[in-house]
Motif scaffolding. Structure first.
Motif, PDB file in Angstrom:
ATOM      1  N   LYS A  90       3.959   9.247  11.310  1.00  0.00           N
ATOM      2  CA  LYS A  90       4.130   9.496   9.875  1.00  0.00           C
ATOM      3  C   LYS A  90       4.216   8.183   9.100  1.00  0.00           C
ATOM      4  O   LYS A  90       3.617   8.033   8.037  1.00  0.00           O
ATOM      5  N   ALA A  91       4.949   7.232   9.632  1.00  0.00           N
ATOM      6  CA  ALA A  91       5.093   5.938   8.958  1.00  0.00           C
ATOM      7  C   ALA A  91       3.751   5.217   8.857  1.00  0.00           C
ATOM      8  O   ALA A  91       3.431   4.630   7.821  1.00  0.00           O
ATOM      9  N   LEU A  92       2.965   5.267   9.909  1.00  0.00           N
ATOM     10  CA  LEU A  92       1.654   4.622   9.882  1.00  0.00           C
ATOM     11  C   LEU A  92       0.739   5.320   8.878  1.00  0.00           C
ATOM     12  O   LEU A  92       0.045   4.665   8.090  1.00  0.00           O
ATOM     13  N   ASP A  93       0.752   6.651   8.880  1.00  0.00           N
ATOM     14  CA  ASP A  93      -0.039   7.405   7.896  1.00  0.00           C
ATOM     15  C   ASP A  93       0.369   7.030   6.474  1.00  0.00           C
ATOM     16  O   ASP A  93      -0.483   6.835   5.599  1.00  0.00           O
ATOM     17  N   GLU A  94       1.659   6.914   6.232  1.00  0.00           N
ATOM     18  CA  GLU A  94       2.151   6.535   4.901  1.00  0.00           C
ATOM     19  C   GLU A  94       1.659   5.142   4.509  1.00  0.00           C
ATOM     20  O   GLU A  94       1.338   4.896   3.349  1.00  0.00           O
ATOM     21  N   SER A  95       1.610   4.246   5.471  1.00  0.00           N
ATOM     22  CA  SER A  95       1.126   2.886   5.188  1.00  0.00           C
ATOM     23  C   SER A  95      -0.317   2.897   4.698  1.00  0.00           C
ATOM     24  O   SER A  95      -0.668   2.203   3.743  1.00  0.00           O
ATOM     25  N   PHE A  96      -1.146   3.703   5.352  1.00  0.00           N
ATOM     26  CA  PHE A  96      -2.552   3.785   4.940  1.00  0.00           C
ATOM     27  C   PHE A  96      -2.714   4.565   3.642  1.00  0.00           C
ATOM     28  O   PHE A  96      -3.532   4.210   2.795  1.00  0.00           O
ATOM     29  N   GLU A  97      -1.924   5.617   3.464  1.00  0.00           N
ATOM     30  CA  GLU A  97      -1.981   6.388   2.221  1.00  0.00           C
ATOM     31  C   GLU A  97      -1.585   5.533   1.017  1.00  0.00           C
ATOM     32  O   GLU A  97      -2.090   5.728  -0.082  1.00  0.00           O
ATOM     33  N   GLU A  98      -0.709   4.607   1.242  1.00  0.00           N
ATOM     34  CA  GLU A  98      -0.246   3.727   0.164  1.00  0.00           C
ATOM     35  C   GLU A  98      -1.407   2.940  -0.442  1.00  0.00           C
ATOM     36  O   GLU A  98      -1.416   2.630  -1.629  1.00  0.00           O
ATOM     37  N   THR A  99      -2.413   2.633   0.366  1.00  0.00           N
ATOM     38  CA  THR A  99      -3.555   1.854  -0.135  1.00  0.00           C
ATOM     39  C   THR A  99      -4.369   2.635  -1.157  1.00  0.00           C
ATOM     40  O   THR A  99      -5.147   2.048  -1.909  1.00  0.00           O
ATOM     41  N   LEU A 100      -4.194   3.951  -1.211  1.00  0.00           N
ATOM     42  CA  LEU A 100      -4.931   4.790  -2.152  1.00  0.00           C
ATOM     43  C   LEU A 100      -4.244   4.875  -3.516  1.00  0.00           C
ATOM     44  O   LEU A 100      -4.815   5.408  -4.461  1.00  0.00           O
ATOM     45  N   ARG A 101      -3.051   4.346  -3.604  1.00  0.00           N
ATOM     46  CA  ARG A 101      -2.289   4.408  -4.860  1.00  0.00           C
ATOM     47  C   ARG A 101      -2.827   3.413  -5.884  1.00  0.00           C
ATOM     48  O   ARG A 101      -3.446   2.406  -5.537  1.00  0.00           O
ATOM     49  N   ASP A 102      -2.530   3.697  -7.116  1.00  0.00           N
ATOM     50  CA  ASP A 102      -2.816   2.775  -8.214  1.00  0.00           C
ATOM     51  C   ASP A 102      -2.142   1.432  -7.901  1.00  0.00           C
ATOM     52  O   ASP A 102      -0.977   1.414  -7.476  1.00  0.00           O
ATOM     53  N   PRO A 103      -2.834   0.326  -8.092  1.00  0.00           N
ATOM     54  CA  PRO A 103      -2.245  -0.986  -7.760  1.00  0.00           C
ATOM     55  C   PRO A 103      -0.905  -1.261  -8.456  1.00  0.00           C
ATOM     56  O   PRO A 103      -0.079  -1.986  -7.918  1.00  0.00           O
ATOM     57  N   HIS A 104      -0.683  -0.662  -9.610  1.00  0.00           N
ATOM     58  CA  HIS A 104       0.587  -0.867 -10.319  1.00  0.00           C
ATOM     59  C   HIS A 104       1.748  -0.132  -9.651  1.00  0.00           C
ATOM     60  O   HIS A 104       2.901  -0.439  -9.913  1.00  0.00           O
ATOM     61  N   HIS A 105       1.429   0.842  -8.809  1.00  0.00           N
ATOM     62  CA  HIS A 105       2.465   1.622  -8.133  1.00  0.00           C
ATOM     63  C   HIS A 105       2.474   1.395  -6.621  1.00  0.00           C
ATOM     64  O   HIS A 105       3.205   2.053  -5.891  1.00  0.00           O
ATOM     65  N   TYR A 106       1.633   0.463  -6.175  1.00  0.00           N
ATOM     66  CA  TYR A 106       1.551   0.160  -4.751  1.00  0.00           C
ATOM     67  C   TYR A 106       2.896  -0.375  -4.264  1.00  0.00           C
ATOM     68  O   TYR A 106       3.518  -1.215  -4.910  1.00  0.00           O
ATOM     69  N   LEU A 109       5.465  -1.813   1.830  1.00  0.00           N
ATOM     70  CA  LEU A 109       6.559  -1.790   2.800  1.00  0.00           C
ATOM     71  C   LEU A 109       6.014  -2.028   4.207  1.00  0.00           C
ATOM     72  O   LEU A 109       4.942  -1.542   4.555  1.00  0.00           O
ATOM     73  N   SER A 110       6.774  -2.736   5.008  1.00  0.00           N
ATOM     74  CA  SER A 110       6.377  -2.942   6.404  1.00  0.00           C
ATOM     75  C   SER A 110       6.435  -1.619   7.155  1.00  0.00           C
ATOM     76  O   SER A 110       7.110  -0.669   6.734  1.00  0.00           O
ATOM     77  N   LEU A 111       5.746  -1.575   8.270  1.00  0.00           N
ATOM     78  CA  LEU A 111       5.779  -0.380   9.108  1.00  0.00           C
ATOM     79  C   LEU A 111       7.212  -0.121   9.585  1.00  0.00           C
ATOM     80  O   LEU A 111       7.664   1.026   9.607  1.00  0.00           O
ATOM     81  N   THR A 112       7.936  -1.169   9.919  1.00  0.00           N
ATOM     82  CA  THR A 112       9.331  -1.014  10.325  1.00  0.00           C
ATOM     83  C   THR A 112      10.147  -0.365   9.223  1.00  0.00           C
ATOM     84  O   THR A 112      10.908   0.575   9.469  1.00  0.00           O
ATOM     85  N   ASP A 113       9.987  -0.844   7.987  1.00  0.00           N
ATOM     86  CA  ASP A 113      10.741  -0.256   6.875  1.00  0.00           C
ATOM     87  C   ASP A 113      10.374   1.209   6.670  1.00  0.00           C
ATOM     88  O   ASP A 113      11.237   2.035   6.368  1.00  0.00           O
ATOM     89  N   ARG A 114       9.121   1.544   6.855  1.00  0.00           N
ATOM     90  CA  ARG A 114       8.710   2.948   6.704  1.00  0.00           C
ATOM     91  C   ARG A 114       9.302   3.823   7.815  1.00  0.00           C
ATOM     92  O   ARG A 114       9.712   4.951   7.574  1.00  0.00           O
ATOM     93  N   VAL A 115       9.362   3.295   9.026  1.00  0.00           N
ATOM     94  CA  VAL A 115       9.994   4.043  10.118  1.00  0.00           C
ATOM     95  C   VAL A 115      11.470   4.269   9.792  1.00  0.00           C
ATOM     96  O   VAL A 115      11.991   5.380   9.939  1.00  0.00           O
ATOM     97  N   ILE A 116      12.149   3.232   9.331  1.00  0.00           N
ATOM     98  CA  ILE A 116      13.576   3.344   9.003  1.00  0.00           C
ATOM     99  C   ILE A 116      13.773   4.336   7.865  1.00  0.00           C
ATOM    100  O   ILE A 116      14.689   5.171   7.900  1.00  0.00           O
ATOM    101  N   ARG A 117      12.919   4.281   6.847  1.00  0.00           N
ATOM    102  CA  ARG A 117      13.014   5.231   5.731  1.00  0.00           C
ATOM    103  C   ARG A 117      12.861   6.671   6.233  1.00  0.00           C
ATOM    104  O   ARG A 117      13.562   7.571   5.790  1.00  0.00           O
ATOM    105  N   ASN A 118      11.953   6.878   7.179  1.00  0.00           N
ATOM    106  CA  ASN A 118      11.777   8.222   7.744  1.00  0.00           C
ATOM    107  C   ASN A 118      12.993   8.645   8.564  1.00  0.00           C
ATOM    108  O   ASN A 118      13.376   9.814   8.564  1.00  0.00           O
ATOM    109  N   MET A 119      13.606   7.708   9.273  1.00  0.00           N
ATOM    110  CA  MET A 119      14.837   8.024   9.999  1.00  0.00           C
ATOM    111  C   MET A 119      15.938   8.411   9.020  1.00  0.00           C
ATOM    112  O   MET A 119      16.673   9.381   9.243  1.00  0.00           O
ATOM    113  N   LEU A 120      16.058   7.643   7.932  1.00  0.00           N
ATOM    114  CA  LEU A 120      17.084   7.944   6.936  1.00  0.00           C
ATOM    115  C   LEU A 120      16.829   9.289   6.257  1.00  0.00           C
ATOM    116  O   LEU A 120      17.757   9.910   5.733  1.00  0.00           O
TER     117      LEU A 120
END
Length: 150
Positions: A90-106, A109-120
Motif C-alpha cells: 500500500k505504501a509503495l502504491d501511494e508513492s506512485f499515486e502521489e506522482t499523479l497529483r497536482d505539483p502544488h499538492h505533491y 514522503l519517503s517510503l518509510t514514512d508512508r509505511v509508518i503512516r499506514n501503521m498509525l
C-alpha cells in the motif's frame, strides 16, 4: 502505554551529534521507559533499517547504549518490533499515486514514512503515543486515528 518511535527519535537518542535533540530524546526515554515505568517500546522494522544503518552504527557508545536499553526492555517484555510486511504494498502504491497529483499538492514522503503512516492508520495496532521530531509528516494521521504525538 504502547509507544511507537520514528527514526529521528532513535538517532537522537543514541547519537550526540545534535546535543539539543539528544538531550530531549534522552529525557523522553527516561520519562517513559525507565524508573519503573512499564510502557512498551514499539519499533517498526523500517525505522530500524534507517536508524541503525545510518547514524548509530558509526558511534560505538551509541550502539552500546542501544544494546543495553533494548536487552533490558526485551527481557522485561517491553520491546516489540512491528512487521512492516502488511503495509509495504500500500505504501509503495501511494508513492506512485502521489506522482499523479497536482505539483502544488505533491507530498514527497519517503517510503518509510508512508509505511509508518499506514501503521498509525491501522486500528488493530495498539499505539498510544508516537515519538517524532518530524511532526509535519505525521500530525494529520495521528489526529485522525487518535494517536498522541510527542
Amino acid at each position: 502505554m504502547n509507544i511507537c518511535v520514528d527514526t529521528g527519535f532513535l538517532i537522537s537518542l543514541y547519537s550526540e551529534k545534535d546535543p539539543r535533540r539528544h538531550s530531549k530524546a534522552e529525557s523522553m526515554f527516561v520519562q517513559y521507559f525507565e524508573n519503573g515505568i512499564q510502557n512498551k517500546l514499539l519499533i517498526p522494522w523500517p525505522i530500524l533499517y534507517e536508524a541503525v544503518a545510518t547514524k548509530i552504527t558509526k558511534n560505538q557508545k551509541g550502539m552500546e547504549t542501544l544494546n543495553r536499553d533494548w536487552k533490558t526492555l526485551h527481557m522485561q517484555g517491553r520491546l516489540e518490533l512491528i512487521d512492516d510486511k502488511p503495509f509495504r504494498d500500500k505504501a509503495l502504491d501511494e508513492s506512485f499515486e502521489e506522482t499523479l497529483r497536482d505539483p502544488h499538492h505533491y507530498r514527497g514522503l519517503s517510503l518509510t514514512d508512508r509505511v509508518i503512516r499506514n501503521m498509525l492508520s491501522e486500528p488493530n495496532l495498539k499505539i498510544d503515543y508516537f515519538f517524532t521530531f518530524n511532526t509535519r509528516d505525521f500530525i494529520d494521521v495521528c489526529k485522525r486515528f487518535n494517536r498522541a504525538m510527542i
